[in-house]
Design an enzyme around this catalytic site. Sequence first.
Site, short mmCIF file in Angstrom:
data_model
loop_
_atom_site.label_atom_id
_atom_site.label_comp_id
_atom_site.label_asym_id
_atom_site.label_seq_id
_atom_site.Cartn_x
_atom_site.Cartn_y
_atom_site.Cartn_z
N PRO A 44 0.84 -1.21 0.00
CG PRO A 44 -0.63 -1.51 1.77
CD PRO A 44 0.64 -2.03 1.19
CD GLU A 45 3.11 2.94 -4.31
OE1 GLU A 45 3.09 4.10 -4.75
OE2 GLU A 45 3.54 1.98 -4.97
CE LYS A 54 5.29 3.95 0.77
NZ LYS A 54 6.40 3.06 0.36
NE ARG A 96 10.21 -2.14 -5.06
CZ ARG A 96 9.37 -1.42 -4.34
NH1 ARG A 96 9.83 -0.59 -3.43
NH2 ARG A 96 8.06 -1.52 -4.50
#
Length: 286
Positions: A2-3, A59, A267
């Site tokens: 989740p961002e 976050k 990433r």
Amino acid sequence: MPELPEVEYTRRNLERWMRGRTIVGVVATDPLLVRPKSPREFVSAVTGQSIATIERRGKWLRFVLTEVPPKAGRRSDRAGRETTIYAHLGMTGWFEQAPSAEPLRFQRVGFELERRGKRTRVAYVDSRRWGRLWIAEAPVPAWTALGPDPLNDGIDVPALATKLGRRKRAIKEVLLDQGVLAGVGNIQAIEALWKAGIDPRSPADALSRADVRAIAHGLRWTIARTLADLEKPGGGLGSGPFRIYGKKGAPCPRCDRTLARIELGGRTTTFCPGCQKRRRRRRRKG
Ligand SMILES: [Zn+2]
């Protein structure tokens, strides 16, 4: 993971489900999640508290709880005390309304709430258990070390330009640093850099003021779009309104070139080799 938009969406749900309610029961048994205190201490610290507000920074979520005034004639040694829970969803954490006392799949913490005699339940579920719910008296370093939050604080372009000007790494990697801007994750960085027309490999210190302005605009754009998608009835996680994230091999929605995928700082990063131009440091003379 989740961002910012997913965590903000969660916060808005939690405000509706929990604010102004009293925690009358807690089920927490996983010592991994409720650090630094044991599950038993966690349960005893939050039971009987009322939820005053739920805040977000990047976050992270912060639940501010206040002691419910004791009933007439009863004494409480906790009256007026404030308890704060700092929560991070980790990779797979999520809050859900639970229809019954039966634990949900992967439920790690269950809250039983009451307001005006009506009972409701909110569960924290987390399959991989990388999330955390920390009770702390003072703000935890993970919260205080965060940079400005793009939604709560806005993005100050000159301040961001100064920060980026000191960094030599690829702009995509620098944007993921929570001390630069809080809440930007892999997806939001990919989408913002596409919107800005900047190659994610460009060194942060090679960007012009106009580039930084374009990135700030791109971040506001993608955060607003993702939030609107989450809040849409029937919308939600997974589908996403994303233009290029996860779309390697598809045509770029702007220039039609085939989208590429690279690894950057470990990433996966999607970008368009056509319209996302690589910035290079200007060679100094003399
Ligand atoms: Zn393109």
